[in-house]
Design an enzyme around this catalytic site. Structure first.
Site, mmCIF file in Angstrom:
data_model
loop_
_atom_site.group_PDB
_atom_site.id
_atom_site.type_symbol
_atom_site.label_atom_id
_atom_site.label_comp_id
_atom_site.label_asym_id
_atom_site.label_seq_id
_atom_site.Cartn_x
_atom_site.Cartn_y
_atom_site.Cartn_z
ATOM 1 C CG ASP A 8 -1.669 1.191 1.482
ATOM 2 O OD1 ASP A 8 -2.463 1.532 0.610
ATOM 3 O OD2 ASP A 8 -1.505 1.820 2.549
ATOM 4 C CG ASP A 10 -1.439 7.799 0.739
ATOM 5 O OD1 ASP A 10 -0.371 8.217 0.286
ATOM 6 O OD2 ASP A 10 -2.546 8.102 0.270
ATOM 7 N N GLY A 45 -6.985 4.619 3.684
ATOM 8 C CA GLY A 45 -7.232 3.583 2.680
ATOM 9 C C GLY A 45 -8.562 3.701 1.950
ATOM 10 N NE ARG A 48 -9.166 12.458 -4.978
ATOM 11 C CZ ARG A 48 -8.672 12.625 -6.203
ATOM 12 N NH1 ARG A 48 -9.282 13.422 -7.067
ATOM 13 N NH2 ARG A 48 -7.561 12.004 -6.570
ATOM 14 C CB SER A 115 -3.623 7.402 -3.740
ATOM 15 O OG SER A 115 -3.376 8.706 -4.204
ATOM 16 C CG ASN A 117 -3.146 12.523 -6.200
ATOM 17 O OD1 ASN A 117 -3.098 13.242 -7.202
ATOM 18 N ND2 ASN A 117 -4.124 12.617 -5.309
ATOM 19 C CG ASP A 170 -1.798 2.545 6.362
ATOM 20 O OD1 ASP A 170 -2.182 2.148 5.248
ATOM 21 O OD2 ASP A 170 -1.989 3.705 6.778
HETATM 22 P P1 B16 Z 1 -6.513 10.197 -3.601
HETATM 23 P P2 B16 Z 1 -3.616 4.172 0.221
HETATM 24 C C1 B16 Z 1 -5.430 6.139 0.187
HETATM 25 O O1 B16 Z 1 -4.164 5.651 -0.124
HETATM 26 C C2 B16 Z 1 -5.394 7.022 1.419
HETATM 27 O O2 B16 Z 1 -5.043 6.262 2.566
HETATM 28 C C3 B16 Z 1 -6.754 7.647 1.624
HETATM 29 O O3 B16 Z 1 -6.737 8.495 2.752
HETATM 30 C C4 B16 Z 1 -7.153 8.438 0.369
HETATM 31 O O4 B16 Z 1 -8.437 9.013 0.499
HETATM 32 C C5 B16 Z 1 -7.111 7.492 -0.825
HETATM 33 O O5 B16 Z 1 -5.815 6.921 -0.957
HETATM 34 C C6 B16 Z 1 -7.442 8.199 -2.132
HETATM 35 O O6 B16 Z 1 -6.438 9.127 -2.417
HETATM 36 O O7 B16 Z 1 -7.450 11.271 -3.188
HETATM 37 O O8 B16 Z 1 -5.074 10.653 -3.732
HETATM 38 O O9 B16 Z 1 -6.975 9.469 -4.842
HETATM 39 O O10 B16 Z 1 -3.497 4.115 1.701
HETATM 40 O O11 B16 Z 1 -4.604 3.163 -0.372
HETATM 41 O O12 B16 Z 1 -2.282 4.161 -0.476
HETATM 42 MG MG MG Z 2 -2.655 3.211 3.427
#
Ligand code: B16
Ligand code: MG
Length: 214
Positions: A8, A10, A45, A48, A115, A117, A170
């Site tokens: 993962d 973030d 996780g 958005r 994400s 991003n 996480d």
């Molecule tokens: P984005 P992961 C997740 O990443 C984040 O933990 C979560 O807080 C966020 O809303 C989600 O990505 C979407 O992110 O807005 O950048 O598309 O933990 O799955 O790596």
């Molecule tokens: Mg995460």
């Protein structure tokens, strides 16, 4: 034997959760909606738009679909501005060494992140080449965690069977997704206490080698 480790992003490779918090806080303040760090923990996780719905639980008015799109866009613009400051030094200690150790053993590193991003972040912190061809993220999935899709797609990209993949997560939703994919899962950070995870570690650098050997 484990042939691939799917990380993962973030909260596992680096801490962008603080930036998510600050960006959502800017939106919540603009809309006069109560938001704090405890609520932010529930966004770990989560995609958005699903994150926005959690924040809107405290709203005193309802919003149209177009207004929600605008709010998600506002948050993402604020988040991207904060991400501009990322450098390789933001990667958690021991992560690059752990991945190098995997590669020496012939174990493939991959990404399974909600994400959209992801690729921008990996580029900023200098990890994009290591994961090239094995990046499954919010841009190639229909169903977000706890659905297993993001991890199944990562395994498919690498041509490795789910039973030979180890997921590092996480978030509770991510641990559930990894198990639903038929993979073994290491819970790190806040997920270290989840009973559903097969192994627990404080972070990537502390993952026991036994997790890769069975
Ligand atoms: P984005 P992961 C997740 O990443 C984040 O933990 C979560 O807080 C966020 O809303 C989600 O990505 C979407 O992110 O807005 O950048 O598309 O933990 O799955 O790596
Ligand atoms: Mg995460």
């Amino acid at each position: 034997m484990i042939k691939a480790v799917i990380f993962d992003l973030d909260g596992v490779l680096l801490s962008t959760d603080e930036y998510h918090y600050r960006a959502w806080k800017q939106l919540a303040d603009r809309e006069d909606i109560y938001f704090d760090r405890a609520i932010n923990e529930r966004l770990r996780g989560v995609s958005r738009m699903e994150s926005l719905e959690i924040i809107l639980e405290r709203a005193t008015k309802s919003y149209t679909a177009a207004e929600k799109e605008e709010m998600a866009g506002f948050k993402n613009d604020a988040y991207r501005q904060l991400l501009e400051h990322l450098t390789p030094s933001d990667v958690f200690p021991g992560v690059t060494e752990f991945i190098a150790g995997l590669q020496r053993e012939g174990v493939r590193p991959g990404i399974g992140s909600s994400s959209k991003n992801t690729k921008y972040i990996l580029e900023k912190v200098g990890l994009i080449e290591i994961f090239r061809g094995a990046i499954s993220d919010g841009t190639n999935i229909v169903n977000s965690k706890p659905d297993p899709e993001v991890f199944i797609k990562a395994a498919e990209m690498m041509g490795i069977a789910p039973a030979e993949c180890l997921v590092v997560e996480d978030a509770e939703a991510g641990v559930m997704a990894g198990k639903a994919a038929g993979m073994r899962v290491v819970g790190v950070g806040p997920a270290a206490g989840y009973p559903l995870a097969d192994y627990q570690a404080s972070g990537v650098a502390g993952i026991p080698w036994i997790a890769l050997a069975v």
